[in-house]
Write a protein that holds these residues in place. Structure first.
Motif, mmCIF file in Angstrom:
data_model
loop_
_atom_site.group_PDB
_atom_site.id
_atom_site.type_symbol
_atom_site.label_atom_id
_atom_site.label_comp_id
_atom_site.label_asym_id
_atom_site.label_seq_id
_atom_site.Cartn_x
_atom_site.Cartn_y
_atom_site.Cartn_z
ATOM 1 N N ALA A 242 6.006 8.134 -3.602
ATOM 2 C CA ALA A 242 4.758 7.868 -4.319
ATOM 3 C C ALA A 242 4.378 9.054 -5.201
ATOM 4 C CB ALA A 242 3.642 7.565 -3.318
ATOM 5 N N ARG A 245 6.340 8.945 -8.339
ATOM 6 C CA ARG A 245 5.859 7.910 -9.259
ATOM 7 C C ARG A 245 4.533 8.305 -9.906
ATOM 8 N NH1 ARG A 245 8.195 2.845 -9.177
ATOM 9 N NH2 ARG A 245 9.899 2.589 -7.685
ATOM 10 N N ILE A 257 1.979 1.453 -7.238
ATOM 11 C CA ILE A 257 2.821 2.480 -6.627
ATOM 12 C C ILE A 257 2.851 2.308 -5.114
ATOM 13 C CG2 ILE A 257 2.968 4.959 -6.134
ATOM 14 C CD1 ILE A 257 1.992 5.435 -9.016
#
Length: 299
Positions: A242, A245, A257
């Motif tokens: 995460a 991203r 996400i």
């Protein structure tokens, strides 16, 4: 933790070894070696597992990894797709303070450097403000020959300690129970299984079956040899992805996400993210953007 005991595959008549690699992906096995290493990621993205912790890496990052610290640079999934040609490139300087260089590191003039390396045996990531200078010194070591190689290496070590004592350790466990090589391979395979399936439904029973163990045996085994429970490791994998991203500039929203990283609700994602990083996703992104702005202003 005794995992694949890796022997640096170059001539051992050198006290300082440089290794320039350009491959489809990084060496894919959890391993360790008696040499300390300084690795500059010149191209490529992925996840570094060091000891019992993990960290995202990307182009430009430099990591110091202490002697015998188990580690694995795992390239992102796209690097393993045959239809995509995205080779990685990295320069590593290997050296063993307790081996051929022991007499050098024992000199009184080297005390500050020796103490610094001992204090950071669990490794660290170099702050972004220091990477350009250290990368240049690493290149100088690679290009030097004869006695000049040793001199440029000492300059590199001096540059390393100029960073100071602020870098956070890569691993929080200095000592984990030793284990046989085949057990180290099993742990590496478990890591790979989780990292390849983190974004879907993955249960304790799934991982235990992949490890050819009962769920109860797996829980005890994994905790003993990694310092993690299955859930804590899975959460770190998901949060690590995460974080990548959030900072990838792909303009995905937080909910998107969260679901792509295997979380089933945004509430659970926010709670787990803060427990792992100490910040909410928004705070993490704001801190990242502030650091980027600070670096651009001082460049």
């Amino acid at each position: 933790m005794k995992v694949l005991q890796f022997t640096i595959p170059v001539a051992h008549d050198k006290s300082v070894i440089t290794d320039q690699v350009e491959l489809p992906y990084h060496y894919p096995h959890l391993h360790r070696h008696t040499e300390a290493q300084l690795t500059w990621i010149q191209r490529g993205e992925g996840t570094l597992i060091a000891g019992n912790n993990m960290h995202a890496f990307t182009e430009g990052d430099i990591f110091y990894i202490g002697p015998n610290l188990p580690h694995l640079f795992k390239s992102n999934p796209e690097y393993f797709k045959s239809e995509e040609h995205r080779p990685v490139k990295a320069l590593t300087v290997f050296f063993n303070p307790g081996g051929a260089l022991s007499a050098v590191f024992a000199l009184s003039e080297m005390r500050a450097i020796s103490q610094y390396l001992e204090q950071h045996a669990l490794g660290f990531k170099l702050p972004a403000r220091n990477t350009t200078a250290i990368a240049a010194q690493m290149l100088a070591v690679r290009e030097a020959t004869g006695s000049k190689k040793l001199l440029t290496f000492l300059e590199l070590m001096q540059g390393l300690i100029s960073i100071g004592n602020k870098p956070e350790a890569l691993s929080t466990h200095g000592k984990l129970p030793s284990m046989a090589d085949n057990e180290g391979i099993r742990i590496g395979n478990i890591y790979n299984f989780i990292m390849q399936n983190y974004n879907g439904v993955i249960t304790l029973d799934d991982v235990a079956r992949a490890a050819c163990m009962t769920s109860e045996s797996f829980c005890r085994y994994f905790k003993k040899h990694t310092g993690h429970t299955f859930v804590s490791f899975l959460n770190e994998v998901r949060v690590n992805e995460a974080c990548k991203r959030l900072t990838s500039h792909k303009f995905e929203n937080v909910s998107e996400i969260a679901f792509k990283c295997g979380f089933k609700s945004i509430t659970n994602f926010n709670r787990v993210f803060k427990s792992v990083t100490g910040n909410s996703p928004r705070e993490y992104l704001d801190n990242y953007l502030n650091n980027i702005n600070t670096l651009s202003q001082t460049a």
